[in-house]
Design a protein around this motif. Structure first.
Motif, PDB file in Angstrom:
ATOM      1  N   VAL A   1       0.850  -1.192   0.000  1.00  0.00           N
ATOM      2  CA  VAL A   1       0.000   0.000   0.000  1.00  0.00           C
ATOM      3  C   VAL A   1       0.887   1.243   0.000  1.00  0.00           C
ATOM      4  CG1 VAL A   1      -1.783   1.283   1.233  1.00  0.00           C
ATOM      5  CG2 VAL A   1      -1.791  -1.222   1.275  1.00  0.00           C
ATOM      6  N   THR A   2       0.598   2.175  -0.880  1.00  0.00           N
ATOM      7  CA  THR A   2       1.359   3.419  -0.967  1.00  0.00           C
ATOM      8  C   THR A   2       0.534   4.569  -0.415  1.00  0.00           C
ATOM      9  OG1 THR A   2       2.491   2.656  -2.967  1.00  0.00           O
ATOM     10  CG2 THR A   2       2.541   5.022  -2.523  1.00  0.00           C
ATOM     11  N   VAL A   3       1.113   5.330   0.515  1.00  0.00           N
ATOM     12  CA  VAL A   3       0.453   6.533   1.027  1.00  0.00           C
ATOM     13  C   VAL A   3       0.813   7.690   0.102  1.00  0.00           C
ATOM     14  CG1 VAL A   3       0.199   8.118   2.961  1.00  0.00           C
ATOM     15  CG2 VAL A   3       0.545   5.664   3.392  1.00  0.00           C
ATOM     16  N   LEU A   4      -0.180   8.267  -0.530  1.00  0.00           N
ATOM     17  CA  LEU A   4       0.047   9.327  -1.509  1.00  0.00           C
ATOM     18  C   LEU A   4       0.026  10.709  -0.875  1.00  0.00           C
ATOM     19  CD1 LEU A   4      -2.331   7.940  -4.273  1.00  0.00           C
ATOM     20  CD2 LEU A   4       0.145   7.605  -4.096  1.00  0.00           C
ATOM     21  N   ASN A   5      -0.841  10.894   0.120  1.00  0.00           N
ATOM     22  CA  ASN A   5      -0.971  12.212   0.735  1.00  0.00           C
ATOM     23  C   ASN A   5      -1.617  12.047   2.106  1.00  0.00           C
ATOM     24  OD1 ASN A   5      -0.734  14.993   0.895  1.00  0.00           O
ATOM     25  ND2 ASN A   5      -2.737  15.376  -0.023  1.00  0.00           N
ATOM     26  N   VAL A   6      -1.363  13.007   2.992  1.00  0.00           N
ATOM     27  CA  VAL A   6      -1.950  12.996   4.334  1.00  0.00           C
ATOM     28  C   VAL A   6      -2.479  14.391   4.617  1.00  0.00           C
ATOM     29  CG1 VAL A   6      -1.580  12.567   6.778  1.00  0.00           C
ATOM     30  CG2 VAL A   6      -0.268  11.262   5.084  1.00  0.00           C
ATOM     31  N   GLU A   7      -3.741  14.477   5.025  1.00  0.00           N
ATOM     32  CA  GLU A   7      -4.352  15.751   5.355  1.00  0.00           C
ATOM     33  C   GLU A   7      -5.060  15.637   6.691  1.00  0.00           C
ATOM     34  OE1 GLU A   7      -6.979  16.467   2.116  1.00  0.00           O
ATOM     35  OE2 GLU A   7      -5.428  17.357   0.838  1.00  0.00           O
ATOM     36  N   GLY A   8      -5.238  16.772   7.338  1.00  0.00           N
ATOM     37  CA  GLY A   8      -5.952  16.777   8.612  1.00  0.00           C
ATOM     38  C   GLY A   8      -5.723  18.092   9.327  1.00  0.00           C
ATOM     39  N   GLY A   9      -6.517  18.322  10.355  1.00  0.00           N
ATOM     40  CA  GLY A   9      -6.389  19.551  11.120  1.00  0.00           C
ATOM     41  C   GLY A   9      -6.534  19.285  12.591  1.00  0.00           C
TER      42      GLY A   9
ATOM     43  N   HIS B   1       4.991  19.033   5.197  1.00  0.00           N
ATOM     44  CA  HIS B   1       4.867  20.212   6.064  1.00  0.00           C
ATOM     45  C   HIS B   1       6.131  21.090   6.044  1.00  0.00           C
ATOM     46  CE1 HIS B   1       1.010  19.137   7.926  1.00  0.00           C
ATOM     47  NE2 HIS B   1       1.410  17.889   7.835  1.00  0.00           N
ATOM     48  N   ASN B   2       7.031  20.795   5.128  1.00  0.00           N
ATOM     49  CA  ASN B   2       8.252  21.592   4.972  1.00  0.00           C
ATOM     50  C   ASN B   2       9.048  21.670   6.271  1.00  0.00           C
ATOM     51  OD1 ASN B   2      10.044  23.083   3.377  1.00  0.00           O
ATOM     52  ND2 ASN B   2       9.152  25.023   4.008  1.00  0.00           N
ATOM     53  N   LEU B   3       9.206  20.534   6.956  1.00  0.00           N
ATOM     54  CA  LEU B   3       9.910  20.486   8.232  1.00  0.00           C
ATOM     55  C   LEU B   3      11.344  20.003   8.099  1.00  0.00           C
ATOM     56  CD1 LEU B   3       7.123  18.793  10.419  1.00  0.00           C
ATOM     57  CD2 LEU B   3       7.544  21.239  10.071  1.00  0.00           C
ATOM     58  N   ARG B   4      11.661  19.349   7.003  1.00  0.00           N
ATOM     59  CA  ARG B   4      12.968  18.708   6.875  1.00  0.00           C
ATOM     60  C   ARG B   4      14.056  19.727   6.561  1.00  0.00           C
ATOM     61  NH1 ARG B   4      14.205  12.991   3.776  1.00  0.00           N
ATOM     62  NH2 ARG B   4      16.359  13.417   3.178  1.00  0.00           N
ATOM     63  N   VAL B   5      15.176  19.609   7.276  1.00  0.00           N
ATOM     64  CA  VAL B   5      16.309  20.526   7.102  1.00  0.00           C
ATOM     65  C   VAL B   5      17.572  19.691   6.919  1.00  0.00           C
ATOM     66  CG1 VAL B   5      17.682  22.373   8.123  1.00  0.00           C
ATOM     67  CG2 VAL B   5      15.219  22.249   8.587  1.00  0.00           C
ATOM     68  N   ASN B   6      18.219  19.829   5.775  1.00  0.00           N
ATOM     69  CA  ASN B   6      19.483  19.133   5.555  1.00  0.00           C
ATOM     70  C   ASN B   6      20.593  19.833   6.316  1.00  0.00           C
ATOM     71  OD1 ASN B   6      18.404  17.194   3.823  1.00  0.00           O
ATOM     72  ND2 ASN B   6      18.752  18.456   2.001  1.00  0.00           N
ATOM     73  N   HIS B   7      21.503  19.063   6.902  1.00  0.00           N
ATOM     74  CA  HIS B   7      22.653  19.659   7.561  1.00  0.00           C
ATOM     75  C   HIS B   7      23.601  20.181   6.482  1.00  0.00           C
ATOM     76  CE1 HIS B   7      21.390  18.390  11.473  1.00  0.00           C
ATOM     77  NE2 HIS B   7      21.384  17.117  11.136  1.00  0.00           N
ATOM     78  N   PRO B   8      23.871  21.491   6.452  1.00  0.00           N
ATOM     79  CA  PRO B   8      24.639  22.065   5.342  1.00  0.00           C
ATOM     80  C   PRO B   8      26.053  21.527   5.236  1.00  0.00           C
ATOM     81  CG  PRO B   8      24.339  23.669   7.114  1.00  0.00           C
ATOM     82  CD  PRO B   8      23.433  22.518   7.416  1.00  0.00           C
TER      83      PRO B   8
ATOM     84  N   GLY C   1      12.198   8.546   3.421  1.00  0.00           N
ATOM     85  CA  GLY C   1      11.204   9.212   2.585  1.00  0.00           C
ATOM     86  C   GLY C   1      10.601  10.424   3.274  1.00  0.00           C
ATOM     87  N   SER C   2      10.556  10.402   4.607  1.00  0.00           N
ATOM     88  CA  SER C   2      10.104  11.552   5.429  1.00  0.00           C
ATOM     89  C   SER C   2       8.830  12.185   4.877  1.00  0.00           C
ATOM     90  CB  SER C   2      11.213  12.606   5.513  1.00  0.00           C
ATOM     91  OG  SER C   2      12.383  12.069   6.053  1.00  0.00           O
ATOM     92  N   LEU C   3       7.804  11.373   4.671  1.00  0.00           N
ATOM     93  CA  LEU C   3       6.606  11.848   3.985  1.00  0.00           C
ATOM     94  C   LEU C   3       6.013  13.105   4.606  1.00  0.00           C
ATOM     95  CD1 LEU C   3       4.380  11.435   1.875  1.00  0.00           C
ATOM     96  CD2 LEU C   3       3.207   9.968   3.526  1.00  0.00           C
ATOM     97  N   LEU C   4       5.703  13.066   5.906  1.00  0.00           N
ATOM     98  CA  LEU C   4       5.032  14.207   6.526  1.00  0.00           C
ATOM     99  C   LEU C   4       5.980  15.383   6.739  1.00  0.00           C
ATOM    100  CD1 LEU C   4       2.654  12.344   8.961  1.00  0.00           C
ATOM    101  CD2 LEU C   4       1.983  13.911   7.149  1.00  0.00           C
TER     102      LEU C   4
END
Length: 291
Positions: free
Chosen positions: A73-81, A118-125, A111-114
């Motif tokens: 099963v592939t998770v394509l998107n996650v939404e919620g509030g 949510h634009n949370l991932r930060v690569n170590h420069p 893969g860090s889907l969420l």
């Protein structure tokens, strides 16, 4: 492992036992050993696991404990509030559907889907790296207590890991700057071959070996997340953060964060509390200390 009922299952697999690490110069003339018991106390060890075997063992064990497991099963998107259930858009057998959940623990690995949604991932420069790796059978191995230790080799413009696995298999990886790799104009296979050719120590260890696989790559793999929880979700393991694998911390952090995030959620559900991101504040503090 004992708390999760996994200890006996792990021992049955007879994974290679690791008591420490060896740091070696490129030509093998200088070597420094680090034994876990020196810094962590007597009897401390870890396992060298093949992830495909170890992860499957965890999955089957979870199913035996009553977890509903859906494979393929592939998770394509996650939404919620904040006041709405999480809705996971999934694809299974070519059909799309929506699955609702009160809370989602994202264990999607690198893969860090969420984190990405949510634009949370930060690569170590400073860690813009590429790892190229493969496996061999029949390479020269250490003996005695050090037989399962990882070798960290300071190569020419890179570093290597040599990880002994079961059945006389050795994982060998080369880690270098992405910019240095691109400057060579070589593909991953050619770059790996070039790096190995420049390491007398690695060449000597691999002299009698037979290569088992093509090369795999992982790039830009040192990253973190600005926060680990949000409305309806929590990040765990590699989905939250991944470090350079000097001491192979990935599996340990995945196990610890998976357990603690699940316990935090279970306790809140048992108490009938509203499920909020704030209840994971202690979890996040612990996670940051581990990494």
């Amino acid at each position: 492992f004992d708390r999760l009922g996994l200890d006996a299952l792990i021992k049955e697999q007879k994974f290679t036992v690791k008591y420490g690490a060896q740091f070696v110069s490129n030509d093998g003339s200088i070597e420094r050993a680090f034994d876990f018991q020196t810094g962590l106390g007597p009897g401390v060890f870890s396992y060298e696991v093949e992830r495909e075997t170890f992860d499957d063992l965890l999955l089957r064990h979870a199913a035996r404990q009553g977890a509903e497991v859906r494979e393929g099963v592939t998770v394509l998107n996650v939404e919620g509030g904040r006041d709405y259930p999480m809705r996971l858009q999934v694809r299974e057998d070519g059909r799309e559907a929506v699955v609702e959940a009160r809370w989602v623990i994202d264990a999607s690995g690198q893969g860090s889907l969420l984190a990405k949604l949510h634009n949370l991932r930060v690569n170590h420069p400073s860690h813009q790296k590429i790892a190229v790796f493969t496996r061999y059978k029949g390479a020269i191995r250490r003996s005695g207590r050090m037989a399962g230790n990882i070798d960290v080799v300071l190569g020419a413009g890179c570093w290597f890991w040599l990880i002994p696995l079961r059945d006389d298999v050795l994982s060998v990886g080369c880690v270098a700057n992405v910019a240095d790799w691109k400057a060579t104009g070589l593909d991953a296979e050619g770059f790996y071959a070039q790096c190995v050719a420049k390491s007398p120590y690695v060449l000597a260890r691999l002299a009698p070996a037979v290569r088992l696989d093509s090369t795999w790559t992982a790039s830009n793999y040192s990253y973190s997340s600005t926060r680990l929880s949000g409305h309806g979700f929590t990040l765990a393991g590699d989905a939250a953060e991944f470090l350079d694998p000097v001491f192979s911390t990935g599996v340990l952090i995945a196990m610890r964060s998976g357990e603690l995030s699940a316990l935090t959620l279970a306790r809140a559900i048992r108490k009938g509390k509203p499920l909020r991101a704030e209840m994971f504040a202690g979890y996040e503090r612990s996670f940051r200390k581990w990494t």
